[in-house]
Design a protein around this motif. Structure first.
Motif, PDB file in Angstrom:
ATOM      1  N   PRO A 128       0.764  -1.243   0.000  1.00 59.56           N
ATOM      2  CA  PRO A 128       0.000   0.000   0.000  1.00 59.56           C
ATOM      3  C   PRO A 128       0.796   1.294   0.000  1.00 59.56           C
ATOM      4  O   PRO A 128       0.188   2.370  -0.072  1.00 59.56           O
ATOM      5  N   PHE A 129       2.135   1.227   0.054  1.00 57.40           N
ATOM      6  CA  PHE A 129       2.887   2.462   0.251  1.00 57.40           C
ATOM      7  C   PHE A 129       3.930   2.700  -0.832  1.00 57.40           C
ATOM      8  O   PHE A 129       4.145   1.850  -1.707  1.00 57.40           O
ATOM      9  N   GLU A 130       4.605   3.859  -0.743  1.00 59.13           N
ATOM     10  CA  GLU A 130       5.461   4.346  -1.817  1.00 59.13           C
ATOM     11  C   GLU A 130       6.904   3.906  -1.703  1.00 59.13           C
ATOM     12  O   GLU A 130       7.698   4.123  -2.622  1.00 59.13           O
ATOM     13  N   ALA A 131       7.284   3.316  -0.573  1.00 58.82           N
ATOM     14  CA  ALA A 131       8.669   2.901  -0.359  1.00 58.82           C
ATOM     15  C   ALA A 131       8.683   1.773   0.650  1.00 58.82           C
ATOM     16  O   ALA A 131       7.672   1.464   1.278  1.00 58.82           O
ATOM     17  N   ARG A 132       9.834   1.163   0.808  1.00 57.66           N
ATOM     18  CA  ARG A 132       9.990   0.064   1.769  1.00 57.66           C
ATOM     19  C   ARG A 132      11.410   0.089   2.324  1.00 57.66           C
ATOM     20  O   ARG A 132      12.282   0.787   1.803  1.00 57.66           O
ATOM     21  N   GLY A 133      11.630  -0.690   3.380  1.00 55.84           N
ATOM     22  CA  GLY A 133      12.973  -0.723   3.962  1.00 55.84           C
ATOM     23  C   GLY A 133      12.930  -1.058   5.429  1.00 55.84           C
ATOM     24  O   GLY A 133      12.010  -1.722   5.929  1.00 55.84           O
ATOM     25  N   GLY A 134      13.926  -0.597   6.184  1.00 54.70           N
ATOM     26  CA  GLY A 134      14.016  -0.879   7.609  1.00 54.70           C
ATOM     27  C   GLY A 134      15.186  -0.148   8.233  1.00 54.70           C
ATOM     28  O   GLY A 134      16.113   0.265   7.532  1.00 54.70           O
ATOM     29  N   VAL A 135      15.125   0.019   9.552  1.00 55.04           N
ATOM     30  CA  VAL A 135      16.183   0.705  10.302  1.00 55.04           C
ATOM     31  C   VAL A 135      16.529  -0.138  11.516  1.00 55.04           C
ATOM     32  O   VAL A 135      15.633  -0.598  12.237  1.00 55.04           O
ATOM     33  N   VAL A 136      17.807  -0.341  11.762  1.00 56.44           N
ATOM     34  CA  VAL A 136      18.267  -1.023  12.972  1.00 56.44           C
ATOM     35  C   VAL A 136      18.884   0.030  13.886  1.00 56.44           C
ATOM     36  O   VAL A 136      19.873   0.679  13.544  1.00 56.44           O
ATOM     37  N   ALA A 137      18.262   0.216  15.051  1.00 55.13           N
ATOM     38  CA  ALA A 137      18.644   1.278  15.978  1.00 55.13           C
ATOM     39  C   ALA A 137      19.896   0.910  16.766  1.00 55.13           C
ATOM     40  O   ALA A 137      20.250  -0.269  16.889  1.00 55.13           O
ATOM     41  N   PRO A 138      20.568   1.909  17.343  1.00 52.37           N
ATOM     42  CA  PRO A 138      21.766   1.620  18.138  1.00 52.37           C
ATOM     43  C   PRO A 138      21.429   0.792  19.373  1.00 52.37           C
ATOM     44  O   PRO A 138      20.331   0.918  19.939  1.00 52.37           O
ATOM     45  N   PRO A 139      22.341  -0.051  19.827  1.00 55.75           N
ATOM     46  CA  PRO A 139      22.124  -0.779  21.084  1.00 55.75           C
ATOM     47  C   PRO A 139      21.858   0.200  22.224  1.00 55.75           C
ATOM     48  O   PRO A 139      22.407   1.297  22.270  1.00 55.75           O
ATOM     49  N   GLY A 140      20.969  -0.224  23.113  1.00 58.03           N
ATOM     50  CA  GLY A 140      20.689   0.585  24.271  1.00 58.03           C
ATOM     51  C   GLY A 140      19.664   1.682  24.077  1.00 58.03           C
ATOM     52  O   GLY A 140      19.402   2.462  24.998  1.00 58.03           O
ATOM     53  N   THR A 141      19.048   1.763  22.894  1.00 60.08           N
ATOM     54  CA  THR A 141      18.034   2.806  22.657  1.00 60.08           C
ATOM     55  C   THR A 141      16.631   2.228  22.832  1.00 60.08           C
ATOM     56  O   THR A 141      15.947   2.541  23.798  1.00 60.08           O
ATOM     57  N   ILE A 142      16.196   1.370  21.928  1.00 62.94           N
ATOM     58  CA  ILE A 142      14.879   0.747  22.038  1.00 62.94           C
ATOM     59  C   ILE A 142      15.050  -0.755  22.205  1.00 62.94           C
ATOM     60  O   ILE A 142      16.048  -1.325  21.763  1.00 62.94           O
ATOM     61  N   GLY A 143      14.072  -1.386  22.834  1.00 62.68           N
ATOM     62  CA  GLY A 143      14.150  -2.827  23.078  1.00 62.68           C
ATOM     63  C   GLY A 143      13.064  -3.590  22.362  1.00 62.68           C
ATOM     64  O   GLY A 143      12.711  -4.699  22.768  1.00 62.68           O
ATOM     65  N   PHE A 144      12.513  -3.039  21.290  1.00 62.26           N
ATOM     66  CA  PHE A 144      11.384  -3.636  20.590  1.00 62.26           C
ATOM     67  C   PHE A 144      11.511  -3.317  19.110  1.00 62.26           C
ATOM     68  O   PHE A 144      12.485  -2.679  18.677  1.00 62.26           O
ATOM     69  N   ALA A 145      10.545  -3.746  18.327  1.00 58.79           N
ATOM     70  CA  ALA A 145      10.452  -3.350  16.925  1.00 58.79           C
ATOM     71  C   ALA A 145       9.107  -2.681  16.726  1.00 58.79           C
ATOM     72  O   ALA A 145       8.140  -2.972  17.428  1.00 58.79           O
ATOM     73  N   LEU A 146       9.032  -1.786  15.763  1.00 59.36           N
ATOM     74  CA  LEU A 146       7.780  -1.102  15.470  1.00 59.36           C
ATOM     75  C   LEU A 146       7.609  -0.970  13.966  1.00 59.36           C
ATOM     76  O   LEU A 146       8.575  -0.699  13.245  1.00 59.36           O
ATOM     77  N   GLU A 147       6.364  -1.117  13.536  1.00 59.30           N
ATOM     78  CA  GLU A 147       6.019  -1.144  12.117  1.00 59.30           C
ATOM     79  C   GLU A 147       5.927   0.236  11.494  1.00 59.30           C
ATOM     80  O   GLU A 147       5.020   0.518  10.697  1.00 59.30           O
ATOM     81  N   ASP A 148       6.850   1.131  11.791  1.00 57.68           N
ATOM     82  CA  ASP A 148       6.788   2.481  11.251  1.00 57.68           C
ATOM     83  C   ASP A 148       6.556   2.437   9.744  1.00 57.68           C
ATOM     84  O   ASP A 148       7.193   1.666   9.025  1.00 57.68           O
TER      85      ASP A 148
END
Length: 501
Positions: free
Chosen positions: A283-303
């Motif tokens: 349904p959207f115009e782009a795709r991809g993903g981001v891996v955050a630095p250690p110690g920032t977030i402890g989950f994943a989110l479907e942004d």
């Protein structure tokens, strides 16, 4: 799937329970305040009434060394009633507000409300251009004792559910009021910024020592799905088979987990193409993903367009199941969003069942084998069975039962209607509610209409009745002993454990 802020859930007297975002409220006495909340059954003071947003233009400057954020957000909206005042959800310190070019009065109310009183009353249907200027240190701003803004050594990550916008832009913070976005961030040279959508132009030097990054989202997006990742990232760009831009970004601080992260996230386009075959066009115009630095977030989110992952997902190797889960949300959660947070099963149950379908397609365990193992692994007295996936409660909407028992409910639906009809239900659902909002009750009605079967008892049993359901022989066998775990089970469980932390 993430750490929900421990917000105070008290229904305000001014909240009109069940009022949609665009509902008009007329008063014979003249203009009235827009409601401080949209009447969500779990978070009644989230969102605001009296107007409907069409676009956010978020323009920021960020100092990574001090975590200082200065911004100007321009909100394009339309009044849905005569208004004497209206509100945004926002927690940072505001320096000025203008409404349709004129200075407006503003005040803070409660933990996260910015109350705006325009110089002139607003009439029903009137276009609104609201400009809010602000500056603060987001990591130091606490709402009910917590902040969702995660600071890193080289920047910050703004990712969260059900709230994150409070710490970086003023908004009508409820999935019922979707909008398009422009996000522009000025950062020191050598710092990268990643957000949703596409880059309308490359990053460029704007001031000596400072560069500006721009991102644009052209499809309607719920406010909690807008994100920022600022820091030192390896950014990879590609084009999918269908011609869409693919942007993946990896914190340069991943260390030994970097290769596993690449091995999983770089399969995003493969996963999205596979899911498109099940759920309908992406349904959207782009795709991809981001891996955050250690110690920032402890989950994943479907942004939207670009899920964000904790580095912990890659500690055990290249777990692709979390990539499958988060990208399934692009259909179930992002395009078709909940009308009320009680309906979170429409997001998490479906994304979890996508993992089961991926396991089946990869030959790592069929959905039936995963169902059997899940059922047998949770004895009848397990508290797991006391959580109702269709109404898990405001204390923990993301209880693991919403994921696993939620997937089990969909498997029972699949068995009841057959594979061909089941896929027609999924595709029809995502098509009919594309870029909109929906409820569990609407899904039940839709599934019954497509299948021609009365499915009320099935949904009542699996979504709304505490206790382990009894399995009839005509539906599926009830394993008497714990069967062997499917090959995919460990990876799926590891993903779910991290999803919820």
């Amino acid at each position: 799937m993430r750490q929900a802020l421990a917000a105070v859930v008290t229904a305000l007297a001014v909240v009109l329970a069940g009022t949609p975002a665009n509902a008009a409220v007329h008063s014979a006495a003249g203009p009235a305040p827009g409601s401080a909340g949209l009447g969500d059954s779990y978070f009644p003071d989230y969102g605001n009434g009296g107007y409907d947003v069409s676009h956010y233009d978020v323009r920021l400057r960020y100092w990574p060394d001090t975590d200082r954020l200065a911004g100007t957000t321009t909100i394009l909206a339309r009044a849905t009633q005569d208004l004497s005042r209206f509100e945004f959800d926002f927690a940072l310190s505001v320096t000025s507000v203008r409404v349709n070019g004129a200075p407006a009065s503003y005040a803070r109310e409660g933990a996260h409300k910015l109350v705006v009183t325009p110089a002139r009353p607003v009439t029903d249907g009137q276009p609104l251009t609201v400009v809010v200027q602000y500056a603060d240190t987001p990591s130091a701003v606490k709402v009910n004792g917590a902040t969702a803004w995660a600071r890193a050594a080289d920047g910050a990550v703004a990712v969260g559910e059900p709230e994150i916008a409070w710490w970086w832009f003023p908004s009508n913070d409820h999935p019922r009021d979707k909008a398009t976005f422009d996000v522009s961030v000025l950062v020191p040279d050598g710092t990268q910024v990643v957000s949703n959508g596409v880059m309308p132009a490359p990053a460029h030097r704007e001031l000596p020592g400072w560069s500006r990054w721009n991102w644009r989202s052209v499809k309607p997006m719920a406010t909690y799905l807008a994100f920022l990742a600022i820091g030192h990232y390896e950014i990879r760009t590609d084009v999918s088979v269908s011609g869409q831009p693919v942007v993946t970004a990896y914190s340069q601080n991943l260390g030994e987990y970097a290769d596993a992260a690449h091995a999983a996230v770089e399969r995003t386009s493969e996963v999205v193409d596979w899911e498109s075959g099940l759920f309908g066009p992406y349904p959207f115009e782009a795709r991809g993903g981001v891996v955050a630095p250690p110690g920032t977030i402890g989950f994943a989110l479907e942004d939207q367009t670009r899920p964000v992952y904790s580095s912990k997902f890659w500690q055990g190797g290249a777990n692709v199941y979390v990539v499958v889960h988060e990208n399934a949300h692009q259909w179930f959660g992002d395009s078709v969003s909940v009308a009320d947070w009680r309906n979170i099963w429409l997001n998490e149950g479906f994304a979890s069942y996508a993992e089961w379908l991926w396991s089946e397609a990869q030959g790592e365990g069929t959905a039936q084998e995963l169902f059997d193992y899940s059922y047998a692994a949770h004895p009848a007295d397990d508290p797991f069975w006391q959580v109702k996936p269709g109404d898990p409660g405001a204390r923990d909407p993301f209880d693991r039962a919403v994921y696993t028992r939620g997937a089990m409910a969909l498997h029972q639906l699949r068995l009841a209607v057959g594979d061909e009809v089941f896929l027609r239900i999924l595709r029809g659902w995502t098509e009919n509610h594309r870029y909109g909002n929906a409820t569990i009750e609407q899904f039940e009605e839709f599934a019954q209409g497509v299948s021609g079967k009365n499915l009320g008892a099935l949904f009542a049993t699996w979504l709304f009745t505490p206790g382990r359901p009894t399995l009839g022989a005509t539906v599926t066998r009830a394993p008497r002993v714990l069967p062997a775990a499917p090959r995919s089970w460990k990876a799926i469980e590891q993903a779910h454990e991290a999803l919820r932390r």
